[in-house]
Design an enzyme around this catalytic site. Structure first.
Site, mmCIF file in Angstrom:
data_model
loop_
_atom_site.group_PDB
_atom_site.id
_atom_site.type_symbol
_atom_site.label_atom_id
_atom_site.label_comp_id
_atom_site.label_asym_id
_atom_site.label_seq_id
_atom_site.Cartn_x
_atom_site.Cartn_y
_atom_site.Cartn_z
ATOM 1 N N PHE A 290 0.854 -1.188 0.000
ATOM 2 C CA PHE A 290 0.000 0.000 0.000
ATOM 3 C C PHE A 290 0.893 1.241 0.000
ATOM 4 O O PHE A 290 1.765 1.397 0.870
ATOM 5 C CB PHE A 290 -0.911 -0.008 1.228
ATOM 6 C CG PHE A 290 -1.840 -1.190 1.248
ATOM 7 C CD1 PHE A 290 -3.073 -1.131 0.610
ATOM 8 C CD2 PHE A 290 -1.478 -2.368 1.884
ATOM 9 C CE1 PHE A 290 -3.922 -2.217 0.607
ATOM 10 C CE2 PHE A 290 -2.324 -3.467 1.895
ATOM 11 C CZ PHE A 290 -3.554 -3.393 1.253
ATOM 12 N N VAL B 233 2.785 -1.714 4.222
ATOM 13 C CA VAL B 233 2.377 -0.312 4.128
ATOM 14 C C VAL B 233 3.641 0.538 4.079
ATOM 15 O O VAL B 233 4.505 0.430 4.968
ATOM 16 C CB VAL B 233 1.518 0.076 5.355
ATOM 17 C CG1 VAL B 233 1.089 1.531 5.266
ATOM 18 C CG2 VAL B 233 0.316 -0.847 5.484
ATOM 19 N N CYS B 234 3.760 1.371 3.063
ATOM 20 C CA CYS B 234 4.942 2.231 2.943
ATOM 21 C C CYS B 234 5.059 3.108 4.187
ATOM 22 O O CYS B 234 4.164 3.903 4.485
ATOM 23 C CB CYS B 234 4.843 3.092 1.698
ATOM 24 S SG CYS B 234 6.226 4.252 1.541
ATOM 25 N N VAL B 235 6.155 2.960 4.901
ATOM 26 C CA VAL B 235 6.325 3.663 6.167
ATOM 27 C C VAL B 235 6.364 5.173 5.968
ATOM 28 O O VAL B 235 5.750 5.915 6.734
ATOM 29 C CB VAL B 235 7.564 3.152 6.940
ATOM 30 C CG1 VAL B 235 8.855 3.427 6.201
ATOM 31 C CG2 VAL B 235 7.603 3.723 8.344
ATOM 32 N N ALA C 199 2.879 6.431 5.122
ATOM 33 C CA ALA C 199 1.996 6.280 6.286
ATOM 34 C C ALA C 199 2.269 7.350 7.335
ATOM 35 O O ALA C 199 1.335 7.981 7.846
ATOM 36 C CB ALA C 199 2.171 4.889 6.888
#
Length: 130
Positions: A39, A77-79, A82
């Protein structure tokens, strides 16, 4: 075949998320493996544990969680994306001094390198963008 998906759209603002979810379910029904979903951009909102859609709408966060639990699909999830959008896991919330976390397990914060790795190690990488 081993598939990875990239989801760039938010869960209720475009069709990208719903299309990605249905595509993943269709892959599994055809006997393929959906091993990874990454994501990115507004797609990170799919990981929000605070989502509470109306009862007459699909709960997309719960649907991704079920998929992960049933199939062992990694939900990455792309840190960076996010954190920019206020989505933190428990570790990042502590690190940044925030009182709570908002990323729903089994979603996991990950770096862009894991997306690159998925592109190299999976048979297919399919992107769903708004």
């Amino acid at each position: 075949m081993r598939y990875a998906l990239v989801v760039l759209g938010g869960p209720y603002s475009q069709a990208a998320t719903h299309s990605a979810l249905r595509f993943g379910e269709a892959l599994i029904a055809q006997g393929h493996r959906l091993e990874t979903v990454f994501f990115y951009h507004d797609g990170v909102y799919n990981a929000s544990r605070l989502a509470a859609p109306p009862q007459d709408e699909p709960h997309l966060v719960d649907a991704w969680v079920r998929l992960a639990n049933d199939q062992g699909t990694e939900l990455l999830v792309c840190v960076a994306a996010a954190l920019r959008r206020g989505l933190l896991d428990e570790r990042e919330a502590q690190r940044h001094g925030k009182p709570a976390f908002s990323v729903e397990p089994p979603f996991v914060l990950a770096g862009i390198g894991q997306l690159v790795e998925a592109g190299i190690t999976h048979d297919r990488l399919v992107t769903f963008a708004p």
